[in-house]
Design an enzyme around this catalytic site. Structure first.
Site, mmCIF file in Angstrom:
data_model
loop_
_atom_site.group_PDB
_atom_site.id
_atom_site.type_symbol
_atom_site.label_atom_id
_atom_site.label_comp_id
_atom_site.label_asym_id
_atom_site.label_seq_id
_atom_site.Cartn_x
_atom_site.Cartn_y
_atom_site.Cartn_z
ATOM 1 N N LYS A 141 -1.496 -27.092 1.203
ATOM 2 C CA LYS A 141 -2.121 -25.442 0.884
ATOM 3 C C LYS A 141 -1.830 -24.390 2.153
ATOM 4 O O LYS A 141 -1.675 -25.220 3.603
ATOM 5 C CB LYS A 141 -3.702 -25.865 1.047
ATOM 6 C CG LYS A 141 -3.960 -26.453 -0.492
ATOM 7 C CD LYS A 141 -5.660 -26.428 -0.152
ATOM 8 C CE LYS A 141 -6.586 -27.406 -1.323
ATOM 9 N NZ LYS A 141 -5.782 -26.119 -2.717
ATOM 10 N N ARG A 162 -8.115 -33.579 -11.263
ATOM 11 C CA ARG A 162 -8.042 -34.141 -12.236
ATOM 12 C C ARG A 162 -7.709 -35.748 -12.553
ATOM 13 O O ARG A 162 -8.113 -36.182 -12.875
ATOM 14 C CB ARG A 162 -7.666 -33.297 -12.893
ATOM 15 C CG ARG A 162 -5.937 -33.658 -12.948
ATOM 16 C CD ARG A 162 -4.790 -32.226 -13.091
ATOM 17 N NE ARG A 162 -5.464 -31.083 -12.427
ATOM 18 C CZ ARG A 162 -4.874 -29.728 -12.866
ATOM 19 N NH1 ARG A 162 -3.907 -29.813 -13.764
ATOM 20 N NH2 ARG A 162 -5.411 -28.415 -12.007
#
Length: 490
Positions: free
Chosen positions: A261, A335
């Protein structure tokens, strides 16, 4: 948790510097029982100050007989959000007085309304100050004494709300904690302490998960020196019935892994475990309230770091279900955690329904801002019950579509699926990914990336960790009905 509230119950007003709290509606009715002369003085001063009782307003009045704090409530108080907001405004107004000590006399209100007002006070009083070495005197505790004619200390409604407030505070605490203090093992240890409430808590280590074939979850955590964990919290409050299942994503810090990130704002990724925090707080509240249902909470806890052993873009992992996943982006890690957590929960517990919560996608904030959590479901009825619970608790949800066109975007040329679906519809394709790990169980996915952390405070929610989901889930469990609940109809 630190609360800035000291709450006591007494038939008599405390001695010393104390303000009497009056709740004023817009028709100028003074709700507490007051001496006629005092009431007349208050009405005269209200008129001169043009205080109308508008919701969210307050006024301090100094009379010869004492100090009175008037809290505007708008229309006559109703149970639920209205009463809770009144309580939050009451706390804020009292905290702003130099006295910081208040007395609520007898009021003609239903016990449920009175309990909701105190609930709102307790929510507003939350304050996280674990790591301050000095505290400002301006942040001193607020002392509130409540007349037993307003509500008794052992009132059942009040006890229920206080257990719920404790669950919300726990979830907020977990979200506020820095990642060097709250890593997977430390999070699991906090869950273990909830056995004191009657929860059956089971902690799975990496060896346990490896034996179960949880390659998706373990792949996320393999770049961290902190071992991953899965925690099962079981509440057996019902009879012989299938449990309701709550599943949470618990990425205690998310660097993005190899798909790193940007540095700016990365410190916020300590709250990427907001879904797990909500499930943990909800289970604590369910146990504290002694809910007469069977409920199981399952959270997957990992840290996503980019060391030399970290998962790489292009890797293929095998989930517990046996399905293979091509990892295109290591920052789409939540996920993967939920894929194994959902399959494990469904196959082990055969629940009547499953709801998972996760700070899953930034795309949901693009779609809904920070006003709603995203709702995806394979069941219209379950989605409707969640929506109703969200409206009742002011933890609002908005349902978004799924379907084959979105699901096709997950196609991989070397595995059963990719972990991302492309540049468009990111929240939807993430939900479609999760649905692949649910069989026939009615299921819903709540993407709370815009709701777990708030940049501004409201009457009952602080700036920072919100505890979003705790009240919503408790309301869902309370009102749960199995009538016509089916999967694969949405």
């Amino acid at each position: 948790m630190t609360s800035k509230l000291k709450l006591t119950f007494s038939n008599d007003a405390p001695e010393g510097d104390c303000v009497t709290i009056c709740l004023i509606s817009t028709d100028s009715v003074i709700i507490p029982k007051l001496d006629k002369d005092v009431a007349a003085q208050l009405i005269a001063k209200m008129a001169s100050a043009q205080f109308t009782g508008k919701k969210g307003t307050s006024l301090s009045l100094y009379l010869d007989v004492g100090v009175y704090l008037l809290i505007g409530v708008g229309e006559m108080i109703k149970a639920g959000i209205h009463a809770e907001t009144v309580g939050g405004n009451l706390f804020t107004a009292l905290a702003a007085t130099p006295h910081k000590q208040g007395w609520i006399p007898a009021l003609k209100l239903a016990d449920e309304v009175a309990a909701d007002i105190i609930f709102g006070v307790e929510l507003a009083a939350y304050h996280f100050e674990q790591y301050f070495t000095e505290t400002d005197s301006a942040e001193a505790s607020v002392q509130l004494t409540v007349s037993n004619e307003f509500i008794t200390e052992d009132d059942r409604d009040l006890a229920d709300r206080q257990a719920l407030a404790n669950g919300v505070a726990l979830a907020r605490d977990l979200v506020f904690e820095p990642a060097n203090k709250l890593y997977p093992e430390a999070f699991a240890d906090r869950c273990a302490s909830l056995s004191d409430l009657g929860l059956d808590v089971e902690i799975l280590g990496e060896a346990d998960m490896e034996a179960l074939g949880m390659g998706a979850l373990l792949g996320v955590g393999q770049g961290s020196r902190r071992e991953s964990r899965m925690v099962v919290m079981n509440w057996r409050g019902g009879k012989d019935e299938a449990p309701l299942a709550l599943v949470g994503k618990g990425v205690t810090f998310d660097t993005g892994g190899i798909s790193l990130k940007p540095a700016k704002g990365m410190e916020d990724m300590k709250w990427d475990m907001g879904g797990a925090a909500a499930v943990t707080g909800a289970m604590a509240a369910i146990a504290g309230r002694k809910v007469k249902r069977n409920v199981v909470g399952v959270i997957g806890l990992v840290e996503n770091m980019p060391d030399g052993n970290a998962q790489r873009p292009g890797d293929v992992v095998t989930a517990m279900s046996g399905k293979t996943i091509e990892v295109i982006n290591t920052d789409a890690e939540g996920r993967l955690v939920l894929a194994d957590a959902l399959h494990y929960t469904e196959t082990r517990f055969e629940p009547a329904m499953m709801v998972n919560l996760a700070t899953l996608t930034g795309a949901i904030i693009v779609s809904l801002g920070k006003e709603y959590g995203g709702l995806f479901s394979n069941s219209d009825e379950l989605a409707a019950q969640l929506t109703q619970a969200g409206m009742a608790t002011e933890e609002k949800l908005w349902r978004l579509p799924m379907g084959k066109a979105y699901d096709k975007m997950l196609k991989s040329h070397i595995a059963d699926m990719k972990n991302i679906g492309g540049p468009y519809g990111g929240s939807i394709t993430a939900a479609c990914f999760l649905e692949r790990f649910v069989s026939k169980t009615p299921w819903a996915h709540l993407d709370i990336a815009g709701k777990a952390w708030s940049d501004k405070a409201t009457a009952t929610v602080p700036k920072g960790g919100t505890g979003f989901g705790v009240r919503l889930l408790n309301r869902l469990v309370d009102n749960w009905t199995t009538a016509h609940i089916t999967a694969n109809d949405g």
